[in-house]
Design a protein around this motif. Structure first.
Motif, PDB file in Angstrom:
ATOM      1  N   PRO A  14       0.862  -1.185   0.000  1.00  0.00           N
ATOM      2  CA  PRO A  14       0.000   0.000   0.000  1.00  0.00           C
ATOM      3  C   PRO A  14       0.897   1.234   0.000  1.00  0.00           C
ATOM      4  O   PRO A  14       2.073   1.152   0.376  1.00  0.00           O
ATOM      5  N   TYR A  17       0.346   6.694   4.380  1.00  0.00           N
ATOM      6  CA  TYR A  17       0.010   8.090   4.693  1.00  0.00           C
ATOM      7  C   TYR A  17       1.172   8.724   5.438  1.00  0.00           C
ATOM      8  O   TYR A  17       1.491   8.273   6.550  1.00  0.00           O
ATOM      9  N   HIS A  23       5.608   3.149  11.937  1.00  0.00           N
ATOM     10  CA  HIS A  23       6.012   2.259  13.035  1.00  0.00           C
ATOM     11  C   HIS A  23       6.262   0.849  12.497  1.00  0.00           C
ATOM     12  O   HIS A  23       6.181   0.607  11.282  1.00  0.00           O
ATOM     13  N   GLY A  25       4.554  -1.776  12.492  1.00  0.00           N
ATOM     14  CA  GLY A  25       3.422  -2.357  11.754  1.00  0.00           C
ATOM     15  C   GLY A  25       3.481  -1.999  10.279  1.00  0.00           C
ATOM     16  O   GLY A  25       3.212  -2.832   9.412  1.00  0.00           O
ATOM     17  N   HIS A  26       3.852  -0.756   9.974  1.00  0.00           N
ATOM     18  CA  HIS A  26       3.960  -0.352   8.573  1.00  0.00           C
ATOM     19  C   HIS A  26       5.135  -1.079   7.903  1.00  0.00           C
ATOM     20  O   HIS A  26       5.094  -1.420   6.723  1.00  0.00           O
ATOM     21  N   ASP A  54       0.956   8.155   0.115  1.00  0.00           N
ATOM     22  CA  ASP A  54      -0.392   8.608  -0.227  1.00  0.00           C
ATOM     23  C   ASP A  54      -0.573   9.951   0.471  1.00  0.00           C
ATOM     24  O   ASP A  54      -0.853   9.996   1.666  1.00  0.00           O
ATOM     25  N   TRP A 232      -9.950   7.372  -3.081  1.00  0.00           N
ATOM     26  CA  TRP A 232      -9.596   6.066  -3.638  1.00  0.00           C
ATOM     27  C   TRP A 232      -9.165   6.075  -5.096  1.00  0.00           C
ATOM     28  O   TRP A 232      -8.309   5.289  -5.474  1.00  0.00           O
ATOM     29  N   VAL A 264      -1.733  -5.962   1.051  1.00  0.00           N
ATOM     30  CA  VAL A 264      -2.413  -4.877   1.778  1.00  0.00           C
ATOM     31  C   VAL A 264      -2.815  -5.352   3.164  1.00  0.00           C
ATOM     32  O   VAL A 264      -3.045  -6.542   3.383  1.00  0.00           O
ATOM     33  N   LYS A 266      -5.324  -5.758   6.435  1.00  0.00           N
ATOM     34  CA  LYS A 266      -6.698  -6.281   6.401  1.00  0.00           C
ATOM     35  C   LYS A 266      -7.761  -5.192   6.327  1.00  0.00           C
ATOM     36  O   LYS A 266      -8.822  -5.408   5.747  1.00  0.00           O
ATOM     37  N   GLU A 267      -7.493  -3.999   6.901  1.00  0.00           N
ATOM     38  CA  GLU A 267      -8.555  -2.985   6.923  1.00  0.00           C
ATOM     39  C   GLU A 267      -8.735  -2.307   5.569  1.00  0.00           C
ATOM     40  O   GLU A 267      -9.711  -1.596   5.364  1.00  0.00           O
ATOM     41  N   HIS A 294      -3.039  -9.103   4.561  1.00  0.00           N
ATOM     42  CA  HIS A 294      -2.293  -9.637   5.703  1.00  0.00           C
ATOM     43  C   HIS A 294      -2.874  -9.124   7.024  1.00  0.00           C
ATOM     44  O   HIS A 294      -3.658  -8.182   7.058  1.00  0.00           O
ATOM     45  N   TRP A 296      -2.574  -7.844  11.196  1.00  0.00           N
ATOM     46  CA  TRP A 296      -1.957  -6.693  11.872  1.00  0.00           C
ATOM     47  C   TRP A 296      -1.023  -7.127  12.987  1.00  0.00           C
ATOM     48  O   TRP A 296      -1.274  -8.132  13.654  1.00  0.00           O
ATOM     49  N   LEU A 297       0.003  -6.362  13.187  1.00  0.00           N
ATOM     50  CA  LEU A 297       0.814  -6.530  14.395  1.00  0.00           C
ATOM     51  C   LEU A 297       0.116  -5.732  15.485  1.00  0.00           C
ATOM     52  O   LEU A 297      -0.186  -4.549  15.305  1.00  0.00           O
TER      53      LEU A 297
HETATM   54  N1  MSP Z   1      -2.899   5.216   2.274  1.00  0.00           N
HETATM   55  C1  MSP Z   1      -3.644   4.043   2.578  1.00  0.00           C
HETATM   56  C2  MSP Z   1      -3.358   2.933   1.583  1.00  0.00           C
HETATM   57  C3  MSP Z   1      -3.649   3.260   0.164  1.00  0.00           C
HETATM   58  S1  MSP Z   1      -3.192   1.962  -0.890  1.00  0.00           S
HETATM   59  C4  MSP Z   1      -3.778   2.389  -2.391  1.00  0.00           C
HETATM   60  C5  MSP Z   1      -3.288   3.564   3.988  1.00  0.00           C
HETATM   61  N2  MSP Z   1      -2.152   4.028   4.526  1.00  0.00           N
HETATM   62  S2  MSP Z   1      -1.640   3.701   6.007  1.00  0.00           S
HETATM   63  O1  MSP Z   1      -0.372   4.358   6.141  1.00  0.00           O
HETATM   64  O2  MSP Z   1      -2.642   4.033   6.964  1.00  0.00           O
HETATM   65  O3  MSP Z   1      -1.450   2.174   6.088  1.00  0.00           O
HETATM   66  C6  MSP Z   1      -0.597   1.526   5.202  1.00  0.00           C
HETATM   67  C7  MSP Z   1      -0.554   0.044   5.493  1.00  0.00           C
HETATM   68  O4  MSP Z   1       0.031  -0.182   6.775  1.00  0.00           O
HETATM   69  C8  MSP Z   1      -1.930  -0.618   5.505  1.00  0.00           C
HETATM   70  O5  MSP Z   1      -1.889  -1.782   4.719  1.00  0.00           O
HETATM   71  C9  MSP Z   1      -2.122  -1.004   6.956  1.00  0.00           C
HETATM   72  O6  MSP Z   1      -2.857  -2.180   7.132  1.00  0.00           O
HETATM   73  C10 MSP Z   1      -0.677  -1.207   7.390  1.00  0.00           C
HETATM   74  N3  MSP Z   1      -0.573  -1.158   8.841  1.00  0.00           N
HETATM   75  C11 MSP Z   1      -0.748  -0.083   9.672  1.00  0.00           C
HETATM   76  N4  MSP Z   1      -0.605  -0.513  10.962  1.00  0.00           N
HETATM   77  C12 MSP Z   1      -0.345  -1.843  10.970  1.00  0.00           C
HETATM   78  C13 MSP Z   1      -0.020  -2.779  11.948  1.00  0.00           C
HETATM   79  N5  MSP Z   1       0.001  -2.475  13.228  1.00  0.00           N
HETATM   80  N6  MSP Z   1       0.313  -4.027  11.542  1.00  0.00           N
HETATM   81  C14 MSP Z   1       0.394  -4.375  10.213  1.00  0.00           C
HETATM   82  N7  MSP Z   1       0.083  -3.520   9.264  1.00  0.00           N
HETATM   83  C15 MSP Z   1      -0.435  -2.304   9.612  1.00  0.00           C
HETATM   84  O7  MSP Z   1      -4.043   2.777   4.521  1.00  0.00           O
END
Ligand code: MSP
Length: 650
Positions: A14, A17, A23, A25-26, A54, A232, A264, A266-267, A294, A296-297
């Protein structure tokens, strides 16, 4: 593959943002995608691995305003600035081939063209967006976002309102999308299909609002520029725009599209498995082969937040434990499709048990024995024994088992297969007791066979671990004397590739052991001391002159009474002695950080000439000054007791 045209593999993460620092998780998804990309390159594919940011939307616009900078300056700092997104991917050894920012000119151009194409086709039409509107915040909310029927940000009443907006005819594609989800392997893991179909498609897909007029930080609709493209279409189309769709920046759309897989969280599966295919159908483009959602952590079963005691800053973790150890842990500890609990303790245990003990020890013991018994170079004489067969069989069949798991994105299982062979090899050392063979001159050929088998096991395991731990795999190859060719994917499918008279080179310990208790205590102490962090943004707000400043009446006031406000978790109601008869009442959003009893008697600074407002039904005359701390907490500015109530600040 040599005689055919090279096969391609297109994988994406993905786009993140850049509203806050990333962190662990990302980092998870990006490490997984990087591992997959490296695995496919190892197999000989021509890979396109895309990630990015994004950068549009209300949230970024608001955060920039708060920081007193333009939205572009704000995102530039988080993306390109020190310890920003780009730095993080470099540190984590992420091998992306392209990085897209939705503020890139070519992307914006493509978004405008896609929007227009869909409009001209009739799949986008103008309508009215109906919702709840908070006038002071200038924000639209849906019914479900409201808190007690009020604005979730400020607690003030909202009104019914509508704004002109463009809509995408998502409903038209419901049948085709349901068929795609139910009857193909488009969405993985399979367990996510049920939720999408039952929760979103069966209740009826509504058309999607794809433009806004209430904020301006976005791609303008070129034929109606008071609208900006909303979320989107801007975000999802990055996957094709980065290949040059509707722009002249790149020219490999035909080569790489359709994507092999979008990874991507799950949310956002819903957007990728319903909205994205519908947009592509409307554009008459082929659909990606797979979307993988996938897990989440989590921290203590809940969302990641910095205040829970575990270190989740990927910079700190990578610097403390090493990039490869962190990469390994992320993909070994949690099944990719499910949620998992992150903890520093689990990370340290994995490093100690799997990496330092099982793999690291195997390498150092094997290389040391070749040095000790043969001066570093194995002799060519061999003496095989039936007791070798089990290990040799496991080495020869490992690649097939690993591949079966990797093709399903089952990283955890692929690593389990590799570590089964590593454990088996350690057991083989105990069974063959090379130290006993070394004492007997007549057993030299047998000893050489045993040591050769150890090196062969390390070679195959090292090659297959290379997508996960690229730097460590290189160190393994160096120490066991394997060439690039001998570490190739093709060679990893066979036993007996190293030359009989291979020469080893002892090197540094791969993964030093960590003292768990000491390390946890240190992390705890660091956390308690609130490690200094980078300020969120160093810029200051727009300049004002002294006259403008003089208009703000800042006063010292003392808190006499303080109670919480019913139905507003964030608010405290305070009675202040501001030096004037009767004093005043102020309502402040500091309840998450202060108990009422801790505030009584304290002196604070108030903005005394703010227009009174009602917050959740309570009158508030003025505002208490406070600051955001780098760890996300809020600190009220207290004043020394000696300053009289009502004193004016200047
Ligand atoms: N900008 C949108 C995605 C657009 S894709 C066309 C977005 N950004 S985000 O920064 O909020 O999240 C990016 C990714 O990080 C997402 O897939 C989200 O699930 C993942 N994660 C954010 N926190 C997470 C965890 N704690 N664990 C695993 N992945 C997590 O959504």
């Amino acid at each position: 593959m040599e005689n055919q045209e090279k096969k391609t593999f297109y994988i994406t993460t993905p786009i993140y943002y850049p509203s806050d620092r990333l962190h662990i998780g990302h980092t998870y998804c990006t490490v997984a995608a990087d591992t997959m990309a490296r695995y496919k390159r190892l197999q000989g594919y021509e890979v396109m691995f895309l990630t990015g940011t994004d950068e549009h939307g209300q949230k970024i616009e608001d955060k920039a305003k708060e920081a007193g900078v333009t939205p572009k300056e704000f995102v530039d700092n988080i993306v390109e600035g020190p310890r920003g997104v780009l730095d993080l991917w470099k540190l984590m050894n992420i091998s992306n081939d392209r990085f897209i920012r939705t503020t890139d000119d070519y992307h914006e151009l493509s978004v405008q063209k896609i929007f227009k194409k869909l409009y001209e086709k009739g799949d986008i039409y103008k309508g009215k967006y109906v919702g709840k509107y908070c006038k002071p915040c200038e924000s639209f909310w849906t019914e479900t976002q409201l808190v007690d029927g009020k604005c979730p940000d400020c607690g003030r009443p909202v009104v019914d309102a509508e704004e002109e907006a463009y809509f995408f005819r998502l409903s038209k594609y419901a049948g085709r999308i349901q068929d795609l989800l139910e009857n193909t392997d488009f969405l993985q893991p399979r367990s996510r299909v049920h939720e999408m179909v039952n929760n979103f498609i069966k209740p009826g897909l509504e058309d999607l609002c794809v433009s806004r007029t209430s904020f301006s930080w976005g791609v303008p609709v070129d034929f109606d520029p008071k609208h900006v493209v909303y979320v989107w279409i801007d975000a999802l189309s990055n996957y094709i725009n980065a290949l040059g769709y509707e722009n002249g920046k790149y020219h490999d759309f035909d080569k790489f599209w359709p994507a092999d897989v979008h990874f991507v969280g799950k949310e956002i599966v819903r957007f990728h498995s319903i909205i994205w295919p519908a947009i592509l159908m409307a554009l008459d483009l082929p659909l990606p082969k797979h979307v993988y959602g996938h897990g989440w952590l989590l921290l203590d079963g809940g969302k990641m937040s910095k205040s829970k005691g575990n270190v989740v800053d990927p910079y700190v973790l990578a610097e403390r434990y090493g990039v490869d150890a962190l990469r390994y842990f992320l993909l070994r500890e949690f099944p990719f499709g499910s949620d998992g609990n992150f903890s520093n303790e689990a990370l340290i245990n994995r490093i100690n048990i799997d990496l330092a003990n099982d793999l690291g020890n195997l390498l150092s013991r094997s290389v040391s024995m070749v040095e000790k018994y043969f001066g570093g170079t194995l002799p060519a004489e061999r003496e095989a024994d039936p007791m070798d067969e089990d290990l040799v069989g496991m080495i020869s069949s490992l690649r097939a088992k690993y591949e079966e798991q990797m093709e399903q994105y089952a990283f955890q299982n692929a690593l389990t297969e590799v570590f089964k062979v590593i454990s088996r090899t350690n057991k083989y050392i105990d069974e063959t007791a090379p130290w006993a063979l070394g004492k007997d001159e007549s057993k030299k050929a047998r000893l050489a066979s045993v040591l050769y088998n150890l090196l062969e096991s390390l070679r195959v395991c090292g090659a297959l671990l290379s997508p996960f731990m690229p730097q460590s795999a290189e160190k393994i190859a160096e120490q066991i004397g394997a060439s690039k060719e001998e570490m190739s994917y093709e060679s990893a499918g066979r036993y007996g590739v190293l030359p009989a008279d291979v020469t080893v080179h002892k090197g540094a310990t791969l993964f030093p052991r960590i003292d768990l208790q000491k390390e946890l205590a240190e992390l705890e102490a660091q956390h308690a001391a609130k490690e200094p962090q980078l300020p969120k943004y160093e810029g200051v707000a727009t300049l004002i002159d002294i006259e403008q400043f003089g208009k703000v009446d800042l006063r010292v006031a003392q808190i006499k009474e303080c109670v919480s406000v019913k139905r507003a978790k964030k608010l405290l109601k305070l009675q202040l002695d501001d030096g004037f008869a009767g004093g005043r009442q102020v309502v402040s959003g500091i309840a998450p950080w202060y108990k009422p009893e801790d505030l009584i008697g304290k002196k604070v600074i108030i903005a005394a000439n703010l227009q009174p407002v009602k917050l959740c039904g309570e009158e508030s005359s003025g505002m208490i000054l406070a600051t955001d701390l780098p760890d996300g907490n809020v600190q009220v500015i207290f004043v020394d007791d000696s300053v009289p109530n009502g004193s004016k600040l200047r």
